[in-house]
Write a protein that holds these residues in place. Structure first.
Motif, PDB file in Angstrom:
ATOM      1  N   HIS A 164       0.498  -1.275  -0.273  1.00  0.00           N
ATOM      2  CA  HIS A 164       0.105  -0.193   0.240  1.00  0.00           C
ATOM      3  C   HIS A 164       0.825   0.805   0.658  1.00  0.00           C
ATOM      4  O   HIS A 164       0.443   2.019  -0.741  1.00  0.00           O
ATOM      5  CB  HIS A 164      -0.691  -0.273   1.378  1.00  0.00           C
ATOM      6  N   ALA A 165       1.782   1.245   0.655  1.00  0.00           N
ATOM      7  CA  ALA A 165       2.907   2.122   0.292  1.00  0.00           C
ATOM      8  C   ALA A 165       2.928   2.434  -0.794  1.00  0.00           C
ATOM      9  O   ALA A 165       3.914   3.633  -1.328  1.00  0.00           O
ATOM     10  CB  ALA A 165       4.647   2.276   0.728  1.00  0.00           C
ATOM     11  N   VAL A 166       3.671   1.590  -2.026  1.00  0.00           N
ATOM     12  CA  VAL A 166       3.684   1.377  -3.180  1.00  0.00           C
ATOM     13  C   VAL A 166       2.937   2.285  -4.147  1.00  0.00           C
ATOM     14  O   VAL A 166       3.130   2.500  -4.666  1.00  0.00           O
ATOM     15  CB  VAL A 166       4.651   0.203  -3.157  1.00  0.00           C
ATOM     16  N   ARG A 167       1.227   1.554  -3.707  1.00  0.00           N
ATOM     17  CA  ARG A 167       0.393   2.176  -3.914  1.00  0.00           C
ATOM     18  C   ARG A 167      -0.038   3.781  -3.964  1.00  0.00           C
ATOM     19  O   ARG A 167      -0.120   4.690  -5.167  1.00  0.00           O
ATOM     20  CB  ARG A 167      -1.149   1.660  -3.825  1.00  0.00           C
ATOM     21  N   GLU A 168       0.882   4.012  -2.995  1.00  0.00           N
ATOM     22  CA  GLU A 168       0.783   5.872  -2.471  1.00  0.00           C
ATOM     23  C   GLU A 168       1.682   6.254  -3.321  1.00  0.00           C
ATOM     24  O   GLU A 168       1.400   7.329  -3.913  1.00  0.00           O
ATOM     25  CB  GLU A 168       0.690   5.901  -1.505  1.00  0.00           C
ATOM     26  N   LEU A 169       2.451   5.640  -3.507  1.00  0.00           N
ATOM     27  CA  LEU A 169       3.708   6.872  -4.040  1.00  0.00           C
ATOM     28  C   LEU A 169       3.346   6.338  -6.040  1.00  0.00           C
ATOM     29  O   LEU A 169       3.596   6.958  -6.629  1.00  0.00           O
ATOM     30  CB  LEU A 169       5.174   5.848  -4.099  1.00  0.00           C
ATOM     31  N   ILE A 170       2.270   5.423  -6.396  1.00  0.00           N
ATOM     32  CA  ILE A 170       2.091   5.138  -7.814  1.00  0.00           C
ATOM     33  C   ILE A 170       1.444   6.626  -8.086  1.00  0.00           C
ATOM     34  O   ILE A 170       1.172   6.997  -9.079  1.00  0.00           O
ATOM     35  CB  ILE A 170       2.118   3.932  -7.621  1.00  0.00           C
ATOM     36  N   SER A 171       0.382   6.566  -6.913  1.00  0.00           N
ATOM     37  CA  SER A 171      -0.617   8.080  -7.107  1.00  0.00           C
ATOM     38  C   SER A 171      -0.023   8.924  -6.866  1.00  0.00           C
ATOM     39  O   SER A 171      -0.055  10.169  -7.980  1.00  0.00           O
ATOM     40  CB  SER A 171      -1.363   7.602  -6.031  1.00  0.00           C
ATOM     41  N   GLN A 172       1.051   9.351  -6.601  1.00  0.00           N
ATOM     42  CA  GLN A 172       1.931  10.240  -6.496  1.00  0.00           C
ATOM     43  C   GLN A 172       2.947  10.338  -7.807  1.00  0.00           C
ATOM     44  O   GLN A 172       2.600  11.593  -7.847  1.00  0.00           O
ATOM     45  CB  GLN A 172       3.513  10.144  -5.449  1.00  0.00           C
TER      46      GLN A 172
END
Length: 697
Positions: A164-172
């Motif tokens: 979920h941290a990677v998902r947040e970075l992809i959204s960024q």
């Protein structure tokens, strides 16, 4: 026609290709990614991997290139950087018109994310810039990520958190680059049946087809036209005094216009086809009025919409129990014509969880999450008789006493455990409950009866990933999630029979369930539940007592006591109208601020008075016995475990119990049998809750 539609769609998004691109014979789409893109684990990836399926959907006007590399990382310093693979060079040389990037799953590996997380965004932006350097007009879609399920060996150690941290970075990355996102997690997170390999990471054939469909929808903008959740419909009730949200799906980048209470609002759907509009909180209105939704030549008109209070009724079979089987049910249904301000939304299950084997269609319906169907109806005798008896009685009481429109929504599944009603993400993030998800049919988180019945229904499949209403998170995902964020007055709940053998688990699970539902709605709405009745099941006294204790833990809640109207041999007592009435008493006192007594006596404390124990109660005004006989049901539990009947009496709205000389007492109990013999009531005739209280030594 398909090619023309994508060209029109891309132009409408202002993704303007030069004329030379459209002169080409085919539009090139590059699928960039890891093993999910490559098709690892599929029997025939050349035909079954998502890029191949996407090719077949789009047709001959397109060329879809599969540039997936198993194990590839987005991170340049990862254990297998995508930029160092042959597929990366091939993707560059492909000179695509459209690229779909699905990278990041392998970056959750402990060799990668803990060390190089700060480089993820810059590495992703570098990849985007490189693709654009080769073709400045390329349209890039960022796929944010297909799910990792709990069967993954590192799920609980940290993979869940890193994922979920990677998902947040992809959204960024998407925000910085201003590129559209294809949310594969949203498309597949509630479909464990689509990702069935041992690490629960790679999609099966059906999962790859779902990814292809999702990518197709985003590339073409074709989401099937205007669609609304079934919570919207003719004869619906809208919640008063809370913002009214209208939402749905339509083709991407098309205008949606909604007219309500003389006000018209308009929005443009996103690249994911989703839209939502919020109207100011409406005031009480019993006069029918229209709700009109328009989109791209389609128009939906719901002309008979009332504004009042909307309540959600949910639970297992005792909430499902229909009015036609309840005592005095026919008489109450006969009054339906006089109560047209009550509206009903019954969600029916495609297959019951009775003792039989489901066929292939039932299995598919469960997997597809198309298991519940329902629509708003007016209140008439036939509809009332086929509705939940408890829910209908509750709604009728509210409508009659408050003289307002009441919408009652019922979704209930016989035998369903508490875990089935929570969001999957809520279970995944909680260390107390994450292990319940897989393999759930072998898990002691569910009572043996639930597992046995589910296994009976699912005999025609050997897949441990087959979906079923008893699976953790299933009823929320297939049913309740479709109601969020439709505003509610509150919720009534009748469930627990399928959790009564594990009180300790339920004591943690139930408060978490209420909290998570309120979080989903962003509303601390009232929650009124039914304490289990009397029946010859030895764990029920303990379970009823825990339900009583949870009143002090769950804020803005109330509990209807039913131990006096149970049945020794039948888990489905027919006295349902009184249950609905007792739930309504809580709503009248707490939610509608009426000066009434909402409950029977609830233990509040004790004092030692010489050779007697003085017991105090909340809602204890006018204490008496229900039958006019001597007080029954009180007992003393000895230190040696024996339970001895106690001599008890009522004095000044308190109960006095005589102690036993030279006996060491460990606890006071009331009604402490599966079938309670207690007869204590208050001035309103409402029964006291059974209880057990340990004495301080």
């Amino acid at each position: 026609m398909v090619r023309l539609s994508i060209i029109i769609y891309i132009l409408s998004l202002s993704f303007l290709y030069p004329a030379s691109v459209w002169a080409q014979e085919k539009i090139k789409i590059a699928a960039i990614g890891d093993s999910v893109t490559e098709g690892l684990g599929l029997e025939n990836p050349e035909k079954e991997a998502y890029p191949s399926v996407l090719q077949s959907i789009l047709g001959d006007d397109y060329v879809v290139g599969n540039f997936g590399h198993s194990g590839a990382t987005l991170l340049k310093k990862g254990h297998r950087p995508y930029v160092e693979t042959p597929q990366f060079k091939e993707a560059i040389n492909f000179k695509a018109d459209v690229a779909v990037i699905h990278l990041g799953l392998n970056d959750t590996d402990p060799r990668n994310f803990p060390n190089y997380r700060d480089e993820f965004v810059s590495n992703y932006l570098w990849l985007i810039d490189t693709l654009k350097t080769n073709n400045p007009d390329i349209q890039i879609f960022i796929a944010n990520l297909s799910p990792i399920f709990t069967g993954h060996p590192r799920f609980s150690s940290s993979t869940f958190t890193w994922y979920h941290a990677v998902r947040e970075l992809i959204s960024q990355v998407a925000n910085v680059s201003q590129l559209p996102v294809i949310d594969l997690y949203a498309a597949l997170h509630n479909r464990p049946d689509l990702i069935t390999d041992i690490p629960t990471l790679h999609p099966n054939k059906q999962g790859a087809a779902m990814i292809a469909k999702t990518v197709y929808q985003h590339i073409t903008g074709n989401f099937g036209g205007l669609q609304l959740p079934s919570v919207f419909g003719e004869h619906m009730v809208v919640q008063r005094d809370k913002p009214f949200q209208v939402w749905g799906i339509a083709n991407a980048k098309t205008a949606v216009q909604v007219t309500w209470e003389g006000q018209t609002q308009e929005t443009i759907t996103g690249v994911n086809g989703r839209w939502i509009l919020t109207f100011p909180a409406p005031k009480l209105n019993a006069k029918p009025q229209p709700l009109i939704i328009k989109n791209d030549g389609q128009e939906l008109i719901f002309s008979d919409v009332l504004v009042g209070d909307v309540w959600l009724a949910a639970g297992q079979s005792n909430m499902e129990f229909q009015l036609n089987g309840a005592l005095r049910g026919d008489s109450l249904a006969s009054l339906a014509a006089t109560r047209q301000n009550v509206r009903l939304l019954q969600f029916n299950s495609y297959a019951r969880t009775d003792n039989f084997v489901w066929d292939s269609v039932m299995l598919r319906k469960a997997n597809d999450l198309s298991f519940f169907t329902g629509e708003w109806t007016q209140n008439n005798k036939e509809n009332a008789l086929n509705f939940s008896a408890v829910a209908y009685s509750f709604a009728s009481e509210i409508a009659k006493q408050q003289n307002i429109p009441v919408g009652i929504i019922n979704i209930a599944v016989g035998g369903s455990p508490q875990l089935a009603w929570l969001p999957r993400l809520s279970l995944e993030k909680n260390p107390d409950f994450v292990q319940s998800l897989h393999p759930w049919r072998e898990s002691d988180y569910l009572m043996g009866w639930c597992r046995m019945r589910a296994n009976r229904n699912l005999e025609l499949t050997d897949s441990p990933f087959q979906q079923h209403p008893y699976a953790p998170a299933y009823i929320y995902e297939a049913g309740v999630a479709n109601l969020v964020p439709f505003a509610l007055s509150g919720m009534i709940w009748y469930q627990g029979e399928s959790d009564a053998e594990n009180v300790e688990l339920y004591s943690r699970l139930f408060p978490y369930f209420v909290e998570e539902l309120r979080t989903q709605w962003h509303d601390n709405f009232p929650f009124y539940y039914v304490q289990l009745s009397s029946i010859e099941r030895p764990s029920w006294p303990f379970f009823r007592d825990e339900q009583r204790r949870l009143l002090d833990i769950v804020p803005n809640s109330g509990m209807a006591v039913t131990s006096d109207i149970g049945h020794a041999q039948d888990v489905h007592p027919r006295e349902k109208l009184e249950v609905g009435r007792r739930l309504a008493q809580w709503a009248f006192q707490q939610h509608y601020r009426q000066d009434i007594t909402p409950s029977g006596p609830l233990f509040s404390g004790y004092n030692m008075r010489g050779e007697a124990i003085e017991i105090s109660f909340d809602y204890g005004h006018g204490l008496k016995t229900s039958d006019g006989k001597a007080l029954q049901g009180f007992a003393l539990q000895m230190m040696d475990g024996r339970i001895l009947q106690a001599e008890a009496s009522i004095q000044n709205d308190q109960v006095f119990i005589k102690t036993l000389p030279n006996k060491k007492i460990s606890a006071i109990v009331y009604g402490w049998e599966p079938v309670s013999a207690g007869n204590l009531v208050n001035h309103a005739g409402l029964p006291a809750s059974t209880f057990r209280i340990s004495l301080k030594q």
